[in-house]
Enzyme design. Structure first.
Site, PDB file in Angstrom:
ATOM      1  N   ASP A  12       1.205  -0.797   0.191  1.00  0.00           N
ATOM      2  CA  ASP A  12      -0.068  -0.052  -0.185  1.00  0.00           C
ATOM      3  C   ASP A  12       0.940   1.529   0.188  1.00  0.00           C
ATOM      4  OD1 ASP A  12      -1.626  -1.653  -0.088  1.00  0.00           O
ATOM      5  OD2 ASP A  12      -1.398  -1.719   2.511  1.00  0.00           O
ATOM      6  N   GLU A 197     -10.573  -0.701  -3.914  1.00  0.00           N
ATOM      7  CA  GLU A 197      -9.962  -0.469  -2.901  1.00  0.00           C
ATOM      8  C   GLU A 197      -9.484   0.304  -3.305  1.00  0.00           C
ATOM      9  OE1 GLU A 197      -9.667  -4.002  -0.102  1.00  0.00           O
ATOM     10  OE2 GLU A 197      -8.349  -4.157  -1.628  1.00  0.00           O
TER      11      GLU A 197
END
Length: 341
Positions: A12, A197
């Protein structure tokens, strides 16, 4: 870039270029801290010292599974948006709903000119309008107006998370209701899990590019795209066009699998850089959440004459990567003990 991955075992990834330096944060494999590192060049981030700027309390709503921090500069202050949970147990919020974790979105603030100095103040949970699994908040300021874009579950919609946008009254408070922008609907978005997401926003030449990730986080994980005109009403779903096909997918020919959860930065001469994570193998032993080998990668994103991104496949590695559950120290050397399975 000349060196990939740019940082090992950091999923991420978020990279912010500020005053000529590259600030990097990402999910730590232990999910128990928020870290920062800084370098003059992207390729130097792996060797840069890593500083822990925040650790969760022993218990409470943000005490477990700290995910996907992002560093933003808004009105002369630093902000970190991140997701965290009170526990590590998943649950279904309604009969027949898909089980999820218990994450919510939280904000930290620092008034110091240097985010490695000063005090990080906990501004608490962002009230998104309802209580459910929420994560991956990102921020963009356009024409002086700040927006929050994030992923959250609506138990009346099939799947784990959808994408929402809302205006902000200040960096930790929404100024209006959440607007649904995208839900999992295409075949590529619902492989393994029904997921939208990891949104990221790029504003370029009068257009807004909103990338996101879909599917389960293994080989099927991929990046999708929504676009809008920068002068349109971003709070009107009709302003956005959702592209039916993914724009970045696994590239077996280059040894890259599950690319996603990206961010954008720039080269010193202003070219757009796509930052994302991917693995180098498809078979994961044990819990995928405990496999640390999603590495942060970066590559220049070219554009055609009409201003459309030319995405291309994830590029091959030029730096050796670990292929086990051994966790590395921040400098890339083996840590003292492997991550628990």
């Amino acid at each position: 870039m000349d060196v990939n991955p740019i940082v090992l075992q950091r999923a991420d990834p978020w990279v912010l270029r500020h005053e000529g330096r590259y600030w990097f944060t990402a999910s730590h494999p232990d999910y128990d801290r928020i870290v920062l590192r800084v370098a003059d060049r992207l390729e130097d981030l792996q060797a840069a010292p890593e500083t822990t700027i925040w650790q969760p309390p022993a218990d409470g709503p943000a005490s477990r599974l700290v995910w996907a921090p992002e560093l933003h500069r808004v009105d002369g202050r630093w902000y970190v948006y991140f997701a965290a949970a009170p526990d590590e147990e998943g649950r279904a919020d309604a009969p027949g709903a898909a089980p999820t974790f218990n994450h919510r979105v939280f904000v930290l603030e620092n008034a110091s000119p240097d985010p490695l100095d000063g005090t990080w103040v906990e501004r608490g949970q962002v009230d998104t309008g309802w209580e459910s699994f929420a994560l991956d908040a990102t921020s963009v300021v356009l024409d002086g107006r700040q927006y929050l874009v994030w992923a959250q579950q609506d138990v009346t919609i099939r799947g784990h998370s959808n994408l929402y946008i809302a205006p902000m009254a200040n960096p930790w408070t929404l100024a209006g209701p959440a607007v649904l922008l995208s839900r999992p609907e295409h075949d590529w978005e619902v492989k393994g899990f029904w997921v939208n997401e990891g949104p990221a926003v790029l504003v370029r030449d009068g257009r807004v590019f909103l990338t996101y990730s879909g599917a389960a986080t293994g080989v099927d994980y991929a990046m999708g795209l929504l676009t809008a005109d920068a002068d349109a009403d971003l709070l009107d779903p009709a302003s956005w066009t959702k592209h039916p096909d993914p724009v970045v997918v696994s590239a077996p020919e280059n040894g890259q699998y599950g690319p996603g959860h990206n961010s954008f930065t720039q080269t010193p001469d202003g070219r757009v850089v796509l930052v994302y994570h991917a693995r180098t193998y498809t078979e994961i032993v044990g819990d995928p959440l405990r496999d640390p080998n999603r590495h942060a990668r970066a590559q220049v994103l070219p554009f055609d004459a009409d201003g459309n991104p030319l995405w291309g496949p994830p590029v091959p590695d030029t730096r050796p990567t670990p292929t086990s559950t051994q966790v590395l120290a921040p400098d890339g050397s083996p840590a003292a003990a492997p991550l628990p399975a």
